[in-house]
Motif scaffolding. Structure first.
Motif, PDB file in Angstrom:
ATOM      1  N   GLY A 260     -49.613 -47.280  24.266  1.00  0.00           N
ATOM      2  CA  GLY A 260     -50.854 -47.936  23.703  1.00  0.00           C
ATOM      3  C   GLY A 260     -50.842 -49.315  24.530  1.00  0.00           C
ATOM      4  N   ALA A 261     -51.937 -49.888  24.797  1.00  0.00           N
ATOM      5  CA  ALA A 261     -52.187 -51.237  25.605  1.00  0.00           C
ATOM      6  C   ALA A 261     -51.846 -52.347  24.618  1.00  0.00           C
ATOM      7  CB  ALA A 261     -53.790 -51.449  26.003  1.00  0.00           C
ATOM      8  N   ASN A 262     -52.231 -52.251  23.508  1.00  0.00           N
ATOM      9  CA  ASN A 262     -51.940 -53.416  22.483  1.00  0.00           C
ATOM     10  C   ASN A 262     -51.104 -53.010  21.308  1.00  0.00           C
ATOM     11  OD1 ASN A 262     -53.691 -55.544  23.642  1.00  0.00           O
ATOM     12  ND2 ASN A 262     -55.296 -54.168  23.233  1.00  0.00           N
ATOM     13  N   THR A 263     -49.776 -52.474  21.486  1.00  0.00           N
ATOM     14  CA  THR A 263     -48.943 -51.973  20.486  1.00  0.00           C
ATOM     15  C   THR A 263     -47.464 -52.553  20.726  1.00  0.00           C
ATOM     16  OG1 THR A 263     -48.227 -50.217  21.936  1.00  0.00           O
ATOM     17  CG2 THR A 263     -50.221 -49.868  20.695  1.00  0.00           C
ATOM     18  N   ARG A 264     -46.861 -52.419  19.753  1.00  0.00           N
ATOM     19  CA  ARG A 264     -45.304 -52.956  19.574  1.00  0.00           C
ATOM     20  C   ARG A 264     -44.701 -51.592  20.090  1.00  0.00           C
ATOM     21  NH1 ARG A 264     -42.378 -56.971  17.869  1.00  0.00           N
ATOM     22  NH2 ARG A 264     -44.019 -57.820  16.715  1.00  0.00           N
ATOM     23  N   LYS A 265     -43.886 -51.740  21.301  1.00  0.00           N
ATOM     24  CA  LYS A 265     -43.420 -50.529  21.510  1.00  0.00           C
ATOM     25  C   LYS A 265     -41.763 -50.221  21.389  1.00  0.00           C
ATOM     26  CE  LYS A 265     -45.152 -51.143  25.625  1.00  0.00           C
ATOM     27  NZ  LYS A 265     -45.432 -51.027  27.049  1.00  0.00           N
ATOM     28  N   ILE A 266     -41.436 -49.221  20.791  1.00  0.00           N
ATOM     29  CA  ILE A 266     -39.793 -49.130  20.332  1.00  0.00           C
ATOM     30  C   ILE A 266     -39.446 -47.605  20.866  1.00  0.00           C
ATOM     31  CG2 ILE A 266     -38.212 -48.947  18.573  1.00  0.00           C
ATOM     32  CD1 ILE A 266     -39.785 -51.029  16.808  1.00  0.00           C
ATOM     33  N   VAL A 267     -38.433 -47.793  21.475  1.00  0.00           N
ATOM     34  CA  VAL A 267     -37.645 -46.479  21.737  1.00  0.00           C
ATOM     35  C   VAL A 267     -36.194 -46.413  20.859  1.00  0.00           C
ATOM     36  CG1 VAL A 267     -36.444 -44.906  23.439  1.00  0.00           C
ATOM     37  CG2 VAL A 267     -38.388 -46.393  24.058  1.00  0.00           C
ATOM     38  N   ILE A 268     -36.306 -45.203  20.205  1.00  0.00           N
ATOM     39  CA  ILE A 268     -35.003 -44.826  19.616  1.00  0.00           C
ATOM     40  C   ILE A 268     -34.227 -43.913  20.401  1.00  0.00           C
ATOM     41  CG2 ILE A 268     -33.811 -43.705  17.393  1.00  0.00           C
ATOM     42  CD1 ILE A 268     -36.098 -44.977  15.784  1.00  0.00           C
ATOM     43  N   LEU A 269     -33.116 -44.402  20.802  1.00  0.00           N
ATOM     44  CA  LEU A 269     -32.124 -43.295  21.736  1.00  0.00           C
ATOM     45  C   LEU A 269     -31.036 -42.902  20.711  1.00  0.00           C
ATOM     46  CD1 LEU A 269     -31.248 -43.964  24.996  1.00  0.00           C
ATOM     47  CD2 LEU A 269     -29.772 -42.897  23.598  1.00  0.00           C
ATOM     48  N   SER A 446     -47.225 -57.016  24.369  1.00  0.00           N
ATOM     49  CA  SER A 446     -48.152 -56.853  25.588  1.00  0.00           C
ATOM     50  C   SER A 446     -49.108 -57.494  25.261  1.00  0.00           C
ATOM     51  CB  SER A 446     -48.060 -55.346  25.897  1.00  0.00           C
ATOM     52  OG  SER A 446     -46.805 -54.754  25.875  1.00  0.00           O
ATOM     53  N   ASN A 447     -50.060 -57.896  26.499  1.00  0.00           N
ATOM     54  CA  ASN A 447     -51.288 -58.426  26.508  1.00  0.00           C
ATOM     55  C   ASN A 447     -51.711 -59.522  25.609  1.00  0.00           C
ATOM     56  OD1 ASN A 447     -51.794 -56.371  28.551  1.00  0.00           O
ATOM     57  ND2 ASN A 447     -52.033 -54.809  26.924  1.00  0.00           N
ATOM     58  N   GLU A 448     -50.886 -60.193  25.158  1.00  0.00           N
ATOM     59  CA  GLU A 448     -51.063 -61.418  24.137  1.00  0.00           C
ATOM     60  C   GLU A 448     -50.209 -62.853  24.920  1.00  0.00           C
ATOM     61  OE1 GLU A 448     -51.974 -61.867  20.026  1.00  0.00           O
ATOM     62  OE2 GLU A 448     -50.915 -59.985  20.075  1.00  0.00           O
ATOM     63  N   GLY A 449     -50.703 -63.868  24.940  1.00  0.00           N
ATOM     64  CA  GLY A 449     -49.873 -65.001  25.182  1.00  0.00           C
ATOM     65  C   GLY A 449     -50.999 -66.239  25.606  1.00  0.00           C
ATOM     66  N   VAL A 450     -50.338 -67.387  26.214  1.00  0.00           N
ATOM     67  CA  VAL A 450     -51.329 -68.412  26.588  1.00  0.00           C
ATOM     68  C   VAL A 450     -51.084 -68.349  28.084  1.00  0.00           C
ATOM     69  CG1 VAL A 450     -51.272 -70.946  26.495  1.00  0.00           C
ATOM     70  CG2 VAL A 450     -50.526 -69.478  24.692  1.00  0.00           C
ATOM     71  N   VAL A 451     -52.183 -68.486  28.535  1.00  0.00           N
ATOM     72  CA  VAL A 451     -52.396 -68.601  30.021  1.00  0.00           C
ATOM     73  C   VAL A 451     -52.620 -69.808  30.531  1.00  0.00           C
ATOM     74  CG1 VAL A 451     -54.112 -67.581  32.226  1.00  0.00           C
ATOM     75  CG2 VAL A 451     -53.464 -66.078  30.310  1.00  0.00           C
TER      76      VAL A 451
END
Length: 793
Positions: A260-269, A446-451
């Motif tokens: 997703g564009a605005n998600t927290r991404k986690i991979v469990i290996l 992702s897609n969050e911050g201060v520009v």
């Protein structure tokens, strides 16, 4: 001695302050252009006023340039340019299902105009949002030894859904598996072994493959379980797996994986084996470096397994940072140290969890790993080397004072955390970039911050407002005028381009007129390196003078040159008679070092310096007349005059004695103080209204005036009768008050006891009426009516 030290300290401070001011002035004074001027020091200012005077320095401190009559609206300063403006500041909010986003960082956009010297500081707030979306990709080692783990996961469908729902209401789940590169020496290449690599175990399994993406991220848990059921195990030859090959594809194939564009991404290996690293592919003749690109077929098969080498940890680390993905290595006990060493190299993005042999604790690992990443925050930026960003935070009160860190641990969902950022231009970019964009963002969001939209000063405002005037009259037609300066045409020099180089044999001859001849007919530096040569004449920097700026001006102390006791001659003070020292502040009169009626300097216990005594060890006083622990021998000299001052304060008269004191001491004053801090210890005993009091006093000298300081003392008679009567009345009132308080206390306690008695009596009556077993201790008897009537008769 203390007074002398104080004078010396003040003088040194004044010289130091003047030196600092001169340094700042010098930094400004040598600058030739407006930008160079403002970049020299923050205090520097540039005058663009045409009427200012071409032979004055246009670069000085703001106060000096204003004192030189530059028009106030024609002054360029660092403050004129440097600005910070907030462009976008939406309020923080939790995840919005309609907008499919949360706002965890505010403000979102800031514009900064940045000069080289002035730093800008701003602050942003981070608030972890509730129900922030989670995309979880389960990347599983499906070699033969992991068969039980797959079966365990199949039986955990409902439990897995509940575990994810406890973390966030918005979650997605994807699935993929890996084995290893299907080539020698990683697998056996006999035909029957390629078709069934588990034949050595007398079992049937799938042919070996590198990575297979099986399920795009979805919230359909049933679909996840179904994919698990149809995913058969396979096998390879060695105990190392191709997990990094698979992880790279999961990270770079955004659309195929379904991130997703605005998600927290986690991979469990999840694995029970070690990993092949970059370079291992050479064993199979695979030499092409991993290109960090997506190579998945339409059915999710990794097509680059036999083309590209395994990725390195450095490549994995960079892609993790770019994709903002966290990885949880779920591994068995014997592999923990191996994977922890990998984690230490990528600690911002990875963690290690202990996986049971059958993956029965996978739900706990999911929850623990998720909370481990959510509870920490780290901000990074993409600022180039010439822009410096410094961070400061107290991590929501974890630190008592803000620390220079860009990350915090133990973050709580819904709590606000303030970060302060200083932005500084360290140097100008070599490619003359005048504006750029810098983004501050959290490492795993992702897609969050201060520009930051940064405008770098390359020109002064006066250069931007108007074009240079070619052949300006101000430059006598021999140069172009811009921003208060003449830029001379070829063959002309000078502030107004007034010097024609053709009139001189060479430019060196022109400059030599500004050089002073030395002892060996050698020429010194131009204007002694203290000014500027204008058409053969020196224009000296502030603080210097002379035909070749060879003399320093005398430094005024408290606005006075040479202490008003001398004249300045080429930077040195020529003192008047009776004065000496670099600043003519040292009196040569030794009479002030002699105690009254004595000829010996400083009582023979010190040295006379600048008209004051510097005492030997253990001695003190204006004339070194007192020794530690004993009374000054001069006390008796001032005793009568002190008594006179005390008697006057107490209402007595001493006119004749006061006149004698004026004759004896000359200029003097006697004052009373509540405390005395002087080491001198003199005592005057006074009898007033039949009461004897001791008054302590000290003496000092200032500008030939005697100063007597007397300690205040109450020397009035006490009224015994009035005091006794006051004590008696006070005692009576206090006793009466105590009796009243005691009586009130007794009444209150009696009322409490009576109320308690009534309550108990009511309880007793109630118990008698309600309980059938209760028998009253009171007996009652009623006379029969017949007997009563007969008695009456």
């Amino acid at each position: 001695m203390d007074f002398c030290k104080c004078i010396i300290s003040i003088s040194l401070f004044a010289i130091l302050a003047q030196s600092v001011t001169s340094q700042n002035l010098s930094k400004c004074f040598f600058q030739k252009t407006c930008v160079e001027c403002l970049d020299a020091d923050f205090s520097c200012a540039w005058c663009t006023d045409e009427n200012y005077g071409m032979y004055k320095s246009r670069c000085m401190t703001l106060s000096d340039i204003q004192a030189s009559n530059c028009s106030s609206d024609k002054v360029e300063t660092n403050k004129n340019f440097s600005k910070l403006t907030i462009i976008k500041k939406e309020p923080l909010r939790d995840y919005d299902r309609e907008k499919l986003e949360a706002i965890q960082i505010s403000p979102q956009r800031i514009k900064i105009q940045l000069g080289k010297l002035e730093a800008h500081t701003f602050h942003f707030t981070y608030k972890p949002a509730k129900n922030y979306p989670l995309d979880l990709y389960y990347l599983m080692d499906l070699t033969w030894s992991m068969k039980d783990d797959r079966d365990t996961l199949i039986n955990m469908g409902d439990q897995l859904a509940k575990a994810l729902a406890n973390l966030t209401e918005n979650y997605g789940l994807g699935f993929g598996s890996f084995i290893d590169k299907p080539i020698m020496p990683f697998v056996q290449t006999e035909e029957h072994r390629l078709k069934n690599p588990c034949s050595i175990e007398k079992q049937v399994c799938e042919p070996t493959y590198g990575f297979r993406h099986r399920l795009q991220i979805t919230n359909n848990i049933d679909g996840f379980i179904e994919k698990l059921k149809t995913s058969n195990v396979s096998a390879n030859l060695d105990n190392l797996e191709g997990g990094l090959d698979a992880l790279m594809q999961v990270l770079v194939c955004d659309d195929r994986i379904g991130w997703g564009a605005n998600t927290r991404k986690i991979v469990i290996l999840a694995t029970n084996g070690y990993m092949h690293m970059a370079g291992d592919g050479l064993l199979a003749g695979i030499s092409e470096r991993n290109d960090k690109q997506c190579h998945l077929s339409d059915n999710g098969e990794y097509l680059g397994s036999l083309i590209y080498d395994y990725p390195s940890l450095e490549e994995i680390y960079r892609v993790l940072g770019k994709s903002k993905t966290a990885v949880i290595f779920a591994v068995t006990d014997e592999l923990q140290e191996y994977y922890k060493s990998m984690r230490d190299l990528m600690e911002e993005f990875t963690s290690v969890g202990l996986l049971q042999d059958d993956s029965s604790n996978i739900l706990q690992l999911v929850e623990t790993g998720y909370r481990d990443f959510v509870k920490r925050v780290e901000f990074t930026d993409n600022a180039p080397s010439y822009i410096q960003l410094s961070y400061l935070t107290d991590c929501g009160g974890i630190y008592k004072t803000p620390q220079e860190v860009n990350k915090c641990d133990n973050i709580e969902i819904g709590k606000e955390y303030d970060f302060f950022v200083e932005v500084r231009l360290v140097d100008y970019p070599s490619d003359l970039v005048s504006n750029l964009t810098v983004k501050i963002e959290e490492a795993l969001i992702s897609n969050e911050g201060v520009v930051l939209d940064i405008d770098i000063r390359q020109h002064c405002q006066c250069e931007l407002d108007s074009e240079p005037v070619s052949g300006s009259e101000i430059c006598i037609g021999n140069g172009d005028y811009s921003c208060g300066m003449c830029y001379c045409h070829s063959g002309w020099i000078g502030k107004r381009c007034e010097c024609n180089l053709q009139n001189f044999d060479s430019s060196a001859d022109l400059l030599n007129q500004c050089r002073e001849e030395g002892e060996l007919d050698e020429l010194g530096p131009i204007c002694s390196d203290r000014g500027e040569c204008i058409c053969g004449q020196c224009l000296c920097n502030p603080g210097f003078e002379g035909p070749h700026c060879e003399c320093s001006q005398c430094i005024p102390i408290s606005g006075v040159i040479c202490s008003n006791h001398g004249e300045c001659d080429c930077g040195a003070c020529n003192c008047q008679n009776g004065w000496a020292g670099d600043e003519c502040d040292c009196s040569t009169d030794q009479g002030t070092c002699k105690a009254p009626h004595k000829e010996e300097l400083c009582s023979g216990q010190g040295e006379c310096s600048c008209g004051r005594c510097l005492c030997s060890e253990s001695y003190f006083g204006p004339y070194c007349e007192a020794m530690a622990g004993s009374e000054s021998e001069l006390c008796s000299y001032y005793d009568d005059c002190v008594r006179c001052a005390i008697h006057k304060k107490l209402g007595a008269k001493c006119d004749n004695l006061e006149a004698e004191c004026k004759t004896k001491l000359g200029l003097y004053s006697a004052e009373f103080f509540d405390t005395l801090e002087d080491m001198l210890n003199c005592t005057a005993r006074i009898t007033h209204e039949e009461i004897t009091c001791d008054f302590k006093y000290t003496y000092a000298f200032d500008n030939r005036k005697t100063l007597i300081k007397i300690l205040n003392q109450d020397c009035s008679k006490t009224n015994v009768i009035a005091t006794a009567f006051s004590i008696a009345v006070l005692t009576l009132l206090l006793g009466t008050l105590v009796m009243i308080i005691f009586k009130v206390k007794m009444v209150i306690e009696d009322r409490k006891l009576y109320q308690k008695f009534e309550k108990e009596q009511q309880n007793e009556t109630s118990y008698e009426m309600q309980s059938p077993l209760y028998k009253s201790p009171i007996s009652s008897f009623t006379v029969p009516k017949e007997m009563a009537d007969s008695e009456l008769k």
